[in-house]
Design an enzyme around this catalytic site. Structure first.
Site: not given
Length: 160
Positions: A17, A41, A90, A127
């Site tokens: 990040h 979430k 990514r 994460s």
């Protein structure tokens, strides 16, 4: 003034990040790191904890500020006169999802999304993966800033 937003959950913020945030900070006059609130979430850290951690680890960039938002990201962009969303990619799988989101955001508001390829040393970093590894005692010291790693380990210990 050119402004961009780097949205995410940042639960917790990783070196990947920070790579994207730091690179965006070189390109824009102001970068807002927006912690997006998703009630559906399950997160390890509260919104306040995540914004505090982000403020701490982004202090090196004077043009970066931290905020949080619940709702459509494009509404945040409209309210704060932000014309660009910066997203790190990514892998190709990220692109498939993020392209649809970018096209929807542009259709709704005219806000453009800029995709920034992640530094290859962080291409596997997420994460959720960091939390999983840390939960089972794996070494995540190279994946997070030191202060964030300490907070992560403390939180996981509290939950045992």
């Amino acid at each position: 003034m050119t402004r961009a937003v780097c949205p995410g959950s940042y639960d917790p913020v990783t070196n990947g990040h920070l790579d994207i945030i730091g690179r965006a900070a070189k390109l824009f006059d102001e970068v807002v790191v927006a912690v997006l609130i998703n009630k559906n979430k399950k997160t390890l850290f509260t919104v306040e904890e995540r914004t505090d951690m982000l403020a701490e680890v982004t202090a090196q960039w004077p043009n970066v500020r931290i905020d949080s938002w619940h709702g459509l990201l494009v509404d945040y962009c409209r309210e704060h006169d932000i014309k660009a969303i910066v997203k790190g990619l990514r892998a190709v799988s990220d692109y498939d999802y993020e392209l649809q989101m970018a096209q929807m955001n542009h259709q709704l508001s005219g806000v453009d999304t800029l995709f920034m390829p992640t530094n290859p040393i962080y291409s596997y970093l997420a994460s959720s993966l960091v939390k999983d590894v840390a939960t089972y005692g794996g070494d995540v010291s190279t994946l997070l800033p030191q202060t964030i790693e300490r907070r992560l380990m403390q939180r996981l210990e509290e939950r045992r």
